[in-house]
Design an enzyme around this catalytic site. Structure first.
Site, mmCIF file in Angstrom:
data_model
loop_
_atom_site.group_PDB
_atom_site.id
_atom_site.type_symbol
_atom_site.label_atom_id
_atom_site.label_comp_id
_atom_site.label_asym_id
_atom_site.label_seq_id
_atom_site.Cartn_x
_atom_site.Cartn_y
_atom_site.Cartn_z
ATOM 1 C CE1 TYR A 12 44.431 5.448 80.357
ATOM 2 C CE2 TYR A 12 43.422 3.694 81.633
ATOM 3 C CZ TYR A 12 43.581 5.026 81.354
ATOM 4 O OH TYR A 12 42.895 5.957 82.082
ATOM 5 C CG HIS A 44 40.720 7.411 85.113
ATOM 6 N ND1 HIS A 44 39.565 7.815 84.465
ATOM 7 C CD2 HIS A 44 41.742 7.696 84.270
ATOM 8 C CE1 HIS A 44 39.880 8.299 83.274
ATOM 9 N NE2 HIS A 44 41.201 8.249 83.136
ATOM 10 C CB THR A 46 45.798 8.770 82.451
ATOM 11 O OG1 THR A 46 44.435 8.578 82.064
ATOM 12 C CG2 THR A 46 46.727 8.043 81.487
ATOM 13 C CG HIS A 113 44.799 15.405 84.585
ATOM 14 N ND1 HIS A 113 45.882 14.940 83.855
ATOM 15 C CD2 HIS A 113 43.695 15.039 83.892
ATOM 16 C CE1 HIS A 113 45.443 14.337 82.765
ATOM 17 N NE2 HIS A 113 44.105 14.380 82.766
ATOM 18 C CB THR A 115 39.005 14.121 83.447
ATOM 19 O OG1 THR A 115 40.291 14.164 82.815
ATOM 20 C CG2 THR A 115 37.988 14.844 82.571
ATOM 21 C CD GLU A 141 41.857 -0.699 80.390
ATOM 22 O OE1 GLU A 141 41.202 -1.417 81.166
ATOM 23 O OE2 GLU A 141 41.383 0.296 79.814
ATOM 24 C CD1 TRP A 147 41.506 7.287 74.495
ATOM 25 C CD2 TRP A 147 39.981 8.258 75.795
ATOM 26 N NE1 TRP A 147 41.761 8.635 74.506
ATOM 27 C CE2 TRP A 147 40.842 9.254 75.298
ATOM 28 C CE3 TRP A 147 38.945 8.636 76.638
ATOM 29 C CZ2 TRP A 147 40.704 10.600 75.604
ATOM 30 C CZ3 TRP A 147 38.798 9.988 76.952
ATOM 31 C CH2 TRP A 147 39.671 10.952 76.436
#
Length: 152
Positions: A12, A44, A46, A113, A115, A141, A147
């Site tokens: 990730y 954050h 991703t 994007h 969230t 990580e 998650w």
């Protein structure tokens, strides 16, 4: 050097943003009266959600990765998620870097994007947003398939 067992853990990678960007995103959440807003410390973007681990090297440095985006509500397994879709060549390139290293991706396309809420209920949001999105850092990580439990 990575060993065979290292590849089975998944990877990730995400981008975290500057305090100025976080201030602007929180103000956006407030001004839109977004229900269930993602807390500041969890905001954050991703970059990579891969079921195999690859030797990804996180980028360092602080610079603008987008200056605008637009709001969309995505239907997910858990409800309606409000996202700020970013026009970010940088995040797309970092995702492609991970893919070039052999990372997997569960969707047809990668859409950079942030969230803003994982559950806006029946509300709808749309519109263009002008926010300077400044990278603070990338981090990586081991992949956590569960998650969503961290959001509860």
């Amino acid at each position: 050097m990575m060993e065979f067992k290292d590849f089975s853990t998944g990877l990730y990678v995400a981008a975290k943003f500057s305090e100025l960007t976080l201030d602007a995103l929180e103000e956006l959440q407030r001004s839109l009266r977004v229900p269930n807003p993602v807390p500041r410390e969890k905001i954050h973007s991703t970059i990579c959600y891969s079921r195999v681990n690859v030797p990804y090297v996180p980028s360092s440095g602080s610079f603008e990765v987008a200056s605008s985006g637009h709001l969309e509500v995505w239907k997910t397994q858990d409800g309606s998620t409000l996202v700020l879709v970013l026009d970010s060549e940088y995040l797309r390139c970092r995702h492609m870097y991970a893919r070039a290293l052999g990372a997997t991706h569960d969707f047809d396309d990668y859409t950079p994007h942030i969230t803003l809420s994982y559950n806006v209920g029946p509300l709808s949001f749309s519109g263009d947003v002008q926010i300077p999105v400044v990278l603070d850092r990338e981090y990586k990580e081991p992949l956590k398939l569960d998650w969503a439990d961290d959001l509860k």
